[in-house]
Design a protein around this motif. Sequence first.
Motif, short mmCIF file in Angstrom:
data_model
loop_
_atom_site.label_atom_id
_atom_site.label_comp_id
_atom_site.label_asym_id
_atom_site.label_seq_id
_atom_site.Cartn_x
_atom_site.Cartn_y
_atom_site.Cartn_z
N LEU A 178 0.84 -1.21 0.00
CA LEU A 178 0.00 0.00 0.00
C LEU A 178 0.87 1.25 0.00
O LEU A 178 0.52 2.25 -0.61
N GLY A 179 2.02 1.16 0.66
CA GLY A 179 2.93 2.29 0.76
C GLY A 179 3.48 2.73 -0.58
O GLY A 179 3.98 3.83 -0.72
N ARG A 180 3.39 1.86 -1.60
CA ARG A 180 3.89 2.25 -2.93
C ARG A 180 2.94 3.22 -3.60
O ARG A 180 3.34 4.02 -4.42
N GLU A 181 1.66 3.15 -3.27
CA GLU A 181 0.69 4.02 -3.95
C GLU A 181 -0.01 5.00 -3.02
O GLU A 181 -0.74 5.87 -3.49
N HIS A 182 0.14 4.80 -1.73
CA HIS A 182 -0.55 5.67 -0.78
C HIS A 182 0.44 6.18 0.26
O HIS A 182 1.50 5.59 0.46
N THR A 183 0.03 7.23 0.94
CA THR A 183 0.74 7.61 2.16
C THR A 183 0.11 6.76 3.25
O THR A 183 -1.12 6.73 3.37
N VAL A 184 0.91 6.04 4.00
CA VAL A 184 0.35 5.17 5.03
C VAL A 184 0.85 5.64 6.41
O VAL A 184 2.03 5.93 6.57
N ILE A 185 -0.08 5.74 7.34
CA ILE A 185 0.31 6.03 8.73
C ILE A 185 -0.23 4.88 9.56
O ILE A 185 -1.43 4.60 9.52
N LEU A 186 0.65 4.21 10.28
CA LEU A 186 0.15 3.14 11.14
C LEU A 186 0.63 3.39 12.55
O LEU A 186 1.66 4.04 12.77
N SER A 187 -0.13 2.90 13.50
CA SER A 187 0.31 3.04 14.88
C SER A 187 0.68 1.67 15.40
O SER A 187 0.18 0.64 14.92
N SER A 188 1.56 1.67 16.37
CA SER A 188 1.97 0.41 16.96
C SER A 188 2.65 0.70 18.29
O SER A 188 3.23 1.76 18.48
N HIS A 189 2.55 -0.28 19.21
CA HIS A 189 3.34 -0.14 20.43
C HIS A 189 4.52 -1.09 20.34
O HIS A 189 5.28 -1.25 21.30
N ILE A 190 4.66 -1.71 19.14
CA ILE A 190 5.74 -2.68 18.97
C ILE A 190 6.83 -2.08 18.10
O ILE A 190 6.62 -1.73 16.94
N LEU A 191 7.99 -1.98 18.68
CA LEU A 191 9.13 -1.39 17.99
C LEU A 191 9.52 -2.05 16.71
O LEU A 191 9.69 -1.42 15.68
N SER A 192 9.65 -3.39 16.78
CA SER A 192 10.14 -4.12 15.62
C SER A 192 9.19 -3.91 14.44
O SER A 192 9.59 -3.95 13.29
N GLU A 193 7.94 -3.67 14.76
CA GLU A 193 6.94 -3.48 13.71
C GLU A 193 7.22 -2.20 12.91
O GLU A 193 7.33 -2.24 11.69
N VAL A 194 7.36 -1.09 13.60
CA VAL A 194 7.61 0.16 12.87
C VAL A 194 9.00 0.11 12.22
O VAL A 194 9.19 0.64 11.13
N GLN A 195 9.92 -0.56 12.89
CA GLN A 195 11.26 -0.69 12.33
C GLN A 195 11.19 -1.45 11.00
O GLN A 195 11.89 -1.12 10.05
N ALA A 196 10.32 -2.47 10.97
CA ALA A 196 10.23 -3.32 9.78
C ALA A 196 9.50 -2.63 8.63
O ALA A 196 9.78 -2.91 7.48
N ILE A 197 8.57 -1.76 8.92
CA ILE A 197 7.71 -1.24 7.85
C ILE A 197 7.93 0.24 7.56
O ILE A 197 7.76 0.66 6.42
N CYS A 198 8.25 1.04 8.59
CA CYS A 198 8.11 2.50 8.41
C CYS A 198 9.39 3.18 7.99
O CYS A 198 10.49 2.80 8.39
N GLU A 199 9.21 4.23 7.18
CA GLU A 199 10.36 5.03 6.76
C GLU A 199 10.61 6.18 7.73
O GLU A 199 11.69 6.72 7.80
N LYS A 200 9.56 6.56 8.44
CA LYS A 200 9.73 7.63 9.42
C LYS A 200 8.87 7.32 10.65
O LYS A 200 7.75 6.81 10.51
N VAL A 201 9.41 7.60 11.80
CA VAL A 201 8.73 7.20 13.04
C VAL A 201 8.50 8.41 13.94
O VAL A 201 9.40 9.21 14.16
N LEU A 202 7.27 8.52 14.39
CA LEU A 202 6.94 9.56 15.37
C LEU A 202 6.76 8.84 16.70
O LEU A 202 5.86 8.02 16.84
N ILE A 203 7.64 9.11 17.63
CA ILE A 203 7.50 8.48 18.94
C ILE A 203 6.71 9.41 19.83
O ILE A 203 6.99 10.61 19.93
N ILE A 204 5.68 8.86 20.42
CA ILE A 204 4.78 9.65 21.24
C ILE A 204 4.69 9.00 22.63
O ILE A 204 4.63 7.79 22.74
N ALA A 205 4.79 9.84 23.65
CA ALA A 205 4.68 9.35 25.03
C ALA A 205 3.91 10.39 25.82
O ALA A 205 4.14 11.59 25.66
#
Length: 357
Positions: A178-205
């Motif tokens: 989906l990221g090839r044709e869309h802008t995708v924003i996903l949320s996760s509390h799992i680090l490895s997940e965003v590390q595996a998929i995301c090009e940019k990470v917003l850390i929120i606490a």
Amino acid sequence: MIIVEHLTKRYGDFTAVSDLSFQIEEGHVYGFLGPNGAGKSTTMNIMTGCLSATMGHVRINGYDIFEEPDQAKRLIGYLPEQPPLYMNETPLEYLKFVGEAKGLRGRKLAAQIASVVEQTKLGEVGNRLISKLSKGYRQRVGIAQALLGNPGVIILDEPTVGLDPLQIIEIRDLIRQLGREHTVILSSHILSEVQAICEKVLIIAKGRMVAFDKPENLEKLLVPSNTVSFVAEAEKKEIDEILGEIEAAVDWQLKKAGEGSVHVDVKIEFGEPTDVCRSIFTAFAERKKALLELTSKKANLEDVFIELTETAFAGEAPAVNVEEGEKTPEDEMEENGIKESEIHERKIQESPAKKCQ
Ligand code: ADP
Ligand code: MG
């Protein structure tokens, strides 16, 4: 492009999201990373027009989500944390319903359904009851409904929660596609997940942004987790002198390693641990002191995440008093529900997320 400016959300006297500002550029996969309760869902609900903000603005390609919700919402597909699925329908019936709610009709609707069914590989189960589908397939149905209308931005709230490892891999692959044709924003509390998929990470606490960067830069950001350890044959005084001259060495601890030797862990705050290793090596060599071991450990994203979210805003009270007469979240949700189209209201049930398609 999405512009979020000074976004704040208060629930009574509790501030769930506090002064959040960031920009999302087109055509990338972004991750909202934060522990449970950080404010990810609240932020996403506001960005998608499902929840009002106490303060701040969200603009989707120039359309204000609060002032021009129809135009803005058309540009976004949203999979809320609790996907608004109807168990006694089939995926095809459900997609038809959602497509109609999004204003699609006739051939255009049929073509859109065919396209999202293909993208999410739902073909085989199109006519089975949603209640009979696995969680992985249900999540695909949820993603398929977000894709209807071909919005430029897809927002997915914890899309892999509750899935088994194989399903997680499949959904991640789908998100990458989906990221090839869309802008995708996903949320996760799992680090490895965003590390595996995301090009940019917003850390929120605690409702606030602690970092917004590429995964590889985040590792450089959190320098306190970088350490250099060594074992040397030297006195405490000499070690203190040597490390005192190395600017990047901010803190160190000594413990006895053997007869006449000391093990030292050094916390590095600026610069590369390997540069510090070089300085330590040279300093000990100049003093003709034996260095028996020398190693460095760089922070990984896991360290960054834990350190940032645990220490962020420590000691600060997040609560902000609410002005008298301010709306409660329940009031706001109800207002949102009223704005929904009639056909949609037919099926809106108790969950606020169901109002968010
Ligand atoms: P996340 O999605 O990161 O886990 P949420 O955005 O769901 O976090 O929640 C952020 C904080 O706001 C949490 O402390 C949560 O308890 C609180 N919160 C969320 N919704 C409500 C609500 N309707 N009323 C009061 N507090 C809420
Ligand atoms: Mg959440």
